[in-house]
Design an enzyme around this catalytic site. Sequence first.
Site, short mmCIF file in Angstrom:
data_model
loop_
_atom_site.label_atom_id
_atom_site.label_comp_id
_atom_site.label_asym_id
_atom_site.label_seq_id
_atom_site.Cartn_x
_atom_site.Cartn_y
_atom_site.Cartn_z
N GLU A 176 -23.83 -4.78 -10.93
CA GLU A 176 -24.45 -4.39 -9.68
C GLU A 176 -23.44 -3.64 -8.80
OE1 GLU A 176 -27.58 -5.35 -9.66
OE2 GLU A 176 -28.31 -5.47 -7.59
N LYS A 193 -27.63 -13.67 -7.16
CA LYS A 193 -28.40 -12.45 -7.38
C LYS A 193 -27.96 -11.46 -6.32
CE LYS A 193 -32.95 -10.71 -8.54
NZ LYS A 193 -32.92 -9.45 -7.82
N CYS A 229 -19.37 2.01 33.62
CA CYS A 229 -18.68 2.86 34.60
C CYS A 229 -19.58 3.25 35.76
CB CYS A 229 -18.11 4.10 33.92
SG CYS A 229 -19.38 5.27 33.44
N CYS A 284 -24.76 3.28 34.17
CA CYS A 284 -23.97 2.79 33.04
C CYS A 284 -23.40 1.40 33.36
CB CYS A 284 -22.84 3.75 32.73
SG CYS A 284 -21.72 3.12 31.48
N LYS A 289 -35.32 -17.15 -6.11
CA LYS A 289 -35.10 -16.42 -4.87
C LYS A 289 -34.98 -17.37 -3.67
CE LYS A 289 -35.63 -12.31 -4.67
NZ LYS A 289 -36.66 -11.32 -5.05
N SER A 314 -36.15 -6.22 -15.96
CA SER A 314 -36.07 -6.88 -14.66
C SER A 314 -36.21 -8.39 -14.89
CB SER A 314 -37.14 -6.35 -13.72
OG SER A 314 -38.40 -6.63 -14.25
N CYS A 319 -24.85 7.34 28.79
CA CYS A 319 -23.91 7.55 29.87
C CYS A 319 -23.25 8.90 29.62
CB CYS A 319 -22.86 6.43 29.87
SG CYS A 319 -21.47 6.82 30.92
N ASP A 338 0.83 -1.20 0.00
CA ASP A 338 0.00 0.00 0.00
C ASP A 338 0.87 1.25 0.00
OD1 ASP A 338 -1.92 -1.86 0.23
OD2 ASP A 338 -2.78 -1.12 2.11
N CYS A 370 -15.80 7.45 30.24
CA CYS A 370 -16.25 6.07 30.40
C CYS A 370 -15.45 5.19 29.45
CB CYS A 370 -17.74 6.00 30.08
SG CYS A 370 -18.38 4.32 29.95
N GLU A 393 3.91 1.63 -1.21
CA GLU A 393 4.51 1.90 -2.53
C GLU A 393 3.47 2.50 -3.48
OE1 GLU A 393 7.89 -1.50 -3.16
OE2 GLU A 393 5.88 -2.18 -2.63
N TYR A 394 2.23 1.98 -3.37
CA TYR A 394 1.15 2.52 -4.20
C TYR A 394 0.94 4.01 -3.88
CZ TYR A 394 -3.35 3.01 -6.51
OH TYR A 394 -4.36 3.43 -7.32
N ASP A 395 0.89 4.31 -2.56
CA ASP A 395 0.69 5.70 -2.14
C ASP A 395 1.77 6.62 -2.67
OD1 ASP A 395 -1.58 4.99 -0.87
OD2 ASP A 395 -0.71 4.90 1.14
N GLU A 436 -25.65 -17.56 -11.41
CA GLU A 436 -24.81 -16.63 -10.65
C GLU A 436 -25.60 -16.04 -9.49
OE1 GLU A 436 -24.96 -12.87 -13.65
OE2 GLU A 436 -23.93 -14.64 -14.41
N ASP A 494 -27.60 -8.19 -4.08
CA ASP A 494 -28.60 -7.28 -3.56
C ASP A 494 -28.03 -5.86 -3.49
OD1 ASP A 494 -31.09 -6.72 -2.82
OD2 ASP A 494 -30.97 -7.58 -0.81
N TYR A 542 -22.30 -8.16 -14.76
CA TYR A 542 -23.05 -9.39 -15.04
C TYR A 542 -23.71 -9.44 -16.42
CZ TYR A 542 -26.94 -6.67 -13.00
OH TYR A 542 -27.84 -5.71 -12.70
N ARG A 594 -30.52 2.31 -13.34
CA ARG A 594 -31.48 1.61 -14.18
C ARG A 594 -32.73 2.47 -14.40
NH1 ARG A 594 -35.32 -2.48 -12.24
NH2 ARG A 594 -36.22 -3.38 -14.09
N LYS A 618 -29.39 -17.93 -16.30
CA LYS A 618 -29.48 -17.37 -17.65
C LYS A 618 -29.12 -18.43 -18.68
CE LYS A 618 -27.76 -13.04 -15.74
NZ LYS A 618 -26.66 -12.10 -15.61
S1 IVH Z 1 -29.12 -9.87 -15.09
C1 IVH Z 1 -32.09 -9.09 -18.27
N1 IVH Z 1 -27.68 -10.81 -13.15
O1 IVH Z 1 -31.72 -8.13 -10.53
C2 IVH Z 1 -31.24 -9.49 -17.14
N2 IVH Z 1 -29.32 -9.19 -12.64
O2 IVH Z 1 -34.60 -8.19 -11.42
C3 IVH Z 1 -31.02 -8.37 -16.24
N3 IVH Z 1 -29.41 -8.53 -10.29
O3 IVH Z 1 -32.08 -4.92 -11.78
C4 IVH Z 1 -30.19 -8.52 -15.13
N4 IVH Z 1 -27.79 -9.85 -9.60
O4 IVH Z 1 -30.16 -5.29 -10.22
C5 IVH Z 1 -28.66 -9.97 -13.50
N5 IVH Z 1 -26.31 -11.69 -11.50
C6 IVH Z 1 -27.28 -10.86 -11.87
C7 IVH Z 1 -27.93 -10.03 -10.93
C8 IVH Z 1 -28.96 -9.21 -11.36
C9 IVH Z 1 -28.68 -8.94 -9.24
C10 IVH Z 1 -30.51 -7.56 -10.20
C11 IVH Z 1 -30.34 -6.38 -11.09
C12 IVH Z 1 -31.62 -6.22 -11.83
C13 IVH Z 1 -32.52 -7.14 -11.10
C14 IVH Z 1 -33.47 -7.77 -12.08
#
Ligand code: IVH
Length: 673
Positions: A175, A118, A412, A409, A315, A84, A427, A35, A432, A37-39, A116, A120, A227, A139, A291
Amino acid sequence: MMTKAEAEQRLAALRKELAYHARRYYVLDDPTISDGEYDTLFRELLDIETRFPDLISEDSPSQRVGGTPLAKFNPIKHHSPMLSLENAFSREEMVDFEVRLRRFLHLDTPLAYAAEPKLDGLAVELIYEDGLLKVGATRGDGWTGEDITANIKTIAAIPLRLTGKVPGILEVRGEVFMTTEGFKALNEERLRGGEPPFANPRNAAAGSLRQLNPQICAARPLDFFCYALGDTTASPCQTHLDSLDWLRELGFKRNPHTGLCRGIDEVSAHFNYLQEQRPRLPYEIDGMVVKVNDFDLQNRLGNKARSPRWAVAWKFAAIQATTKLVDIEFGVGRTGAVTPVAILEPVDVGGAIVRRATLHNEDEIKRKDLRLGDVVLVQRAGDVIPEIVKPIVERRQGTEGLIKMPTNCPRCAEPLQRPQGEVISRCPNPLCPAQLIRALIHYTSKAGLDIPGLGRRAMEQLYNEGLVNSIPDIYKLTAEKLAPLEGWGEKSAANVVQAILAGKQVPLSRFLAALGIRYVGEVNAQLLARNFSDLNALRRASREELLAVDGIGAQAADSLRLYFANQAVSEMLKQLSALGLKLTNQESASNLPLSNKSFVFTGSLTMSRSEAKARVKELGGKVVSTVSRKAIVVCGAKAGSKEKKARDLGLRILTEDEFTALLSGNLQLPDND
Ligand code: IVH
């Protein structure tokens, strides 16, 4: 002296080298330099850029730190909609999914899928032109998003320039998310500053990306996985998984828990694998995205109105369990806040053993009507932080005990205070032990002065060894004192002392945030620094002067007054200054280009009035409504009496074009204007 040509050459080399090492660090997780050296390389770059500001390029790593605040986000239309996903909740639904696909394609062999996690977080689209990051967008409603380029550029895992052979235009989707650990630290920091905590990492990521001030976003621990491609024909690949490999070569992070599955049995096995991994992952996932791997098949399947036919989100089920509430412990926070923690009979909640759950404050215990010995419903909210949903009243035996709040407390023994209207007891003793160690940890942490080598563990060690009992003590550390400590040594001791030394010059806003004053988090600290020239001006400020700062409320004002009135605080600040701590304040309004200037607008401008006002304020100026001797008058079309009055008074009059030139720094006003 370096010539401009030499500077240009050196900068190009530094940018390349820094981008290479940033990728090794953030993307490949396999750094080849320290780190430090990077700095050193980074500082050299900053140094040359300060001397030759016109050589700063869009892809310079210095441009990640966040530029000037925006007034609003501009809309961006996506070239192809960001769809979506349809949800599935069981293996049966996944079998149905495959049946539908095969029928549509007239296939009777199993399909190959990419599976893959999903993630959040928040979906974003990145647009690269000739390998250079040009646009980052949210989006939005799927068709139109918001231009958040300045914020996107602050995320280290997102490359500013791609490596290797790239198409002229490349749209990458992925994401943006916050790690669980980063989320916890951010919330602790917000609670201390009196700001409401984020409910989950997803909201925290979204809130960060929606900051108009990119410097705030830069301070947030955001990460990114790619993704998808906006247009699959942009890649030389035939399949989704190959395209992810290709994106990785270009410089992106792809999620390592991604697999190729042939048929739903393998998909199902991968789902179980992810469910097992889930509690161990450093970020939140809420399911698995499946997919169709082959791009040709994806194209044949096409899209429905809101989602592609070739993908589905499987899910995870909501995770809840019942257990027994055994006891309540009361913890003391860094600001003295006393928070109840439920001690539970250990229970498996979706693969993680839950033993404790926070109850936030005393009122929550009352509101949920919890009793000792209750059977309670527990859930992992956002799937990480366990919480008690409710007691199962039907299972009460009549032997459950009432929960007593402490009056002193737990650390303390000082009598606790609970100001009227507040939900938290505190407190009041700043010495403390619970408060002191946390204040010290916060001071050197990333949210504070960010002194490398002085993270939580190091600070705890220094405190326990008696080397650091106050903030000034940090500046008294020497390599001789540190080197003999367990786990240290000459080199790390020297590095830390060097880092402390290097951190003796600090922006006022950072220092204020580092002090951990209640209701003064990063946002308020910046507001204060912008409105007071230095620390002394702030310390002298009356309640009214503090309240006059747009954004500072009564709680923050009172808390600041109380803090600075404290004798021990004055003593500490005196010591810090004697130890050589220097506070700088470039944010101060008196350093801004329009400070001490008042503007009057008259006539109609193309830019909206509120926009014009916001821009003037941003640059430190004031907007007034009546023409007076000191005002600068901006005249739009059909200007009326104000223009006449301004001419009579011989005031400076600007056309709208001149005004825009002034805002963009292309017009200078003489100082006595
Ligand atoms: S693919 C047409 N891959 O899920 C395919 N989406 O409900 C579009 N998300 O808004 C997305 N992980 O925010 C894809 N590995 C993943 C994902 C992913 C999370 C979310 C993404 C999207 C929502 C779709």
